[in-house]
Design an enzyme around this catalytic site. Sequence first.
Site, PDB file in Angstrom:
ATOM      1  N   HIS A 163       0.836  -1.220   0.000  1.00 46.36           N
ATOM      2  CA  HIS A 163       0.000   0.000   0.000  1.00 46.36           C
ATOM      3  C   HIS A 163       0.866   1.263   0.000  1.00 46.36           C
ATOM      4  O   HIS A 163       2.069   1.195   0.163  1.00 46.36           O
ATOM      5  CB  HIS A 163      -1.018  -0.016   1.154  1.00 46.36           C
ATOM      6  CG  HIS A 163      -0.441   0.110   2.524  1.00 46.36           C
ATOM      7  ND1 HIS A 163      -1.160   0.607   3.577  1.00 46.36           N
ATOM      8  CD2 HIS A 163       0.786  -0.193   3.013  1.00 46.36           C
ATOM      9  CE1 HIS A 163      -0.415   0.598   4.652  1.00 46.36           C
ATOM     10  NE2 HIS A 163       0.763   0.125   4.341  1.00 46.36           N
ATOM     11  N   GLU A 164       0.225   2.394  -0.219  1.00 46.32           N
ATOM     12  CA  GLU A 164       0.935   3.681  -0.361  1.00 46.32           C
ATOM     13  C   GLU A 164       1.972   3.623  -1.470  1.00 46.32           C
ATOM     14  O   GLU A 164       3.063   4.172  -1.343  1.00 46.32           O
ATOM     15  CB  GLU A 164       1.610   4.087   0.961  1.00 46.32           C
ATOM     16  CG  GLU A 164       0.685   4.276   2.126  1.00 46.32           C
ATOM     17  CD  GLU A 164      -0.274   5.434   1.940  1.00 46.32           C
ATOM     18  OE1 GLU A 164      -0.028   6.268   1.054  1.00 46.32           O
ATOM     19  OE2 GLU A 164      -1.275   5.466   2.660  1.00 46.32           O
ATOM     20  N   GLY A 165       1.634   2.954  -2.541  1.00 46.76           N
ATOM     21  CA  GLY A 165       2.565   2.802  -3.659  1.00 46.76           C
ATOM     22  C   GLY A 165       3.378   1.535  -3.469  1.00 46.76           C
ATOM     23  O   GLY A 165       4.065   1.381  -2.451  1.00 46.76           O
TER      24      GLY A 165
END
Length: 595
Positions: free
Chosen positions: A440-442
Amino acid sequence: MSDVILDRRDLRFQLFEVLDTDTLFERERFAEHSRDTIEAALDTAEKLAREKFADHNSLADKEEPQFVDGKVVMRPEVKAAFDAYIDAGFLSSRASFEEGGMQLPDIAAAACKGMFTCVNPSSTAYAFLTAAAANVIRNFASDDLKARYLEPMMQGRFTGTMALTEPHAGSSLADIRTRAVPQDDGSYRLKGNKIFISGGENELADNIVHLVLAKIPGGPEGVKGISLFVVPKYRLDEQGNPGPRNDVILAGLIHKLGYRGTTSTALTFGDNDDCHGYLVGEAHQGLRYMFQMMNEARVGVGFGAALLGYRGYRYALDYARDRLQGRHPDAADFSKPMVPIIEHADVRRLLLTQKAYAEAALAMSFYGYRLVDEIESGEAQSSRDAELLLDLLTPVLKTWPSEYGLKANDMAIQVFGGAGYTREYPVEQVWRDNRLNPIHEGTTGVHGLDLLGRKVWQANGKGMQLLAGKIMADVEATSDARCKPFATALQAMLPKIQAATQASGKLMADKGPRVALSNGNAYLQLVGHTVAAWMWLRQANAAVKLDRPEDEDFANGKLMAATYFFRWELPRVELDAQRLVDADSTFMDMDSRWF
Ligand SMILES: Cc1cc2nc3c(=O)[nH]c(=O)nc-3n(C[C@H](O)[C@H](O)[C@H](O)COP(=O)(O)OP(=O)(O)OC[C@H]3O[C@@H](n4cnc5c(N)ncnc54)[C@H](O)[C@@H]3O)c2cc1C
């Protein structure tokens, strides 16, 4: 097993012996603070984390939230923990005294938050998301939106989410389909589907404030056409109290490998064409605003991964000291008792590797938080430099702890042997929880593209120059003979990174980004491991200065972990550097049809 929490000796080392947190107290904004006030805040955080968060980390994992009679039901301890966190003021730990906050430096606020994340990452997520969403509103929303939403969020009466991902568009936000149509009264009507929205439904507070990315019809294509909206679960009445239900519907809860205590939701916006949303800031600037939240969140994701790496390591260490198994290879006398497994070289390898990964990851995260403080309270030039450096380092601060914290957890399971594979011991949950962080978050892959495709070239490469300058300053400040070999090895990496960067730049010019970025992951590994090595030089330099007898074991441990990293780890990425210089095309050469 007894709970593992972020050890205060380790924290003191990172904050005050490696980093210069004391100097922040000389600045006007933090003049009311001192080591004593920070220690007092940490005392409160530690007590609360132990009493209200550690108690249900495993329970909330076993009994994940359920959707019953139109409501999300979760273990009652989650709400008790959320309320206690708010009541103790940690949601406002960085806010000014006038706003009722603690006005802590970011590095100290992070240390406090670390206490909670370390023992229970799922339950802390609700408060962290709320604080991050409130920050975006504080920084970018109109006064009217601020007046209606900010205070209830800061008081924990409303929780917050970030709603970016759609079923067909995760990494590629340019392709989101959620639409926001302007209305005569200045509001918007939203329509679309979002998935994986953490905290998207819960009964912890009176309302949920979704920060939603959507496109206004007729706007520019791609990411330039993305706007940001406040979309409440309940619309507010004139007095600002939750009123009628907005048209945001929970389509379903998602059941996950880890982080099970945090609700993960699929949400439908505007199924009945009545989803009211309110534009944050200017139209088409949504991604820029959200990136502010995401950049903070990214350093936070790295820190969370570091803490889980650390936690698994400490469990493994305790277990290895207690578990008796086998004898030394040169002492196979079966009449003698078996030895604790920490006596075996291979178990020490597993433990030392975990220590080297987890404590470099912690050092890296605190370095990132210290940069935030520099941006916010430093002199003009120093603040600008810190901003450039943090921007460059964000992909590393997010991905290195995520990748290596997870590898550390894998090794923690190995130290436990068969016990590590069972649900009787905590390390399997730590690994499952940490498995989210490279996603997550890239994803790691996307951050590799970001670092090599964008960040290194920003401001004509000034960020990379600053990084090299900071590393060289620590190399030159190394005077102890025990640390000199580390400094020499680190210095030798700089021309290799430079050569890899130049080769990638040339490839970009000659053959375009598709070829040049195909080794983005190798570049991220190279820079990430070099930054981790730099963190070990800094920790080793700080450790040799500890002169109290009670610090001797601690300092020796730091020096051995640094020794391990420089002897066994840093050389590994020389291959990455060489492949980048060679413009290796293995991944491009492998045709999709040949798999
Ligand atoms: C537990 C959990 C919580 C989450 N919380 C939130 C939340 O609160 N809010 C929110 O908006 N989202 C949230 N997400 C979504 C998360 O941010 C996405 O899962 C993530 O961005 C990846 O998107 P994706 O799942 O669609 O994978 P994809 O984008 O489909 O990627 C799949 C794979 O392809 C690779 N890939 C994709 N594009 C490229 C490319 N251009 N070049 C190279 N490789 C590429 C990726 O690296 C990855 O390995 C959450 C996800 C999970 C699992």
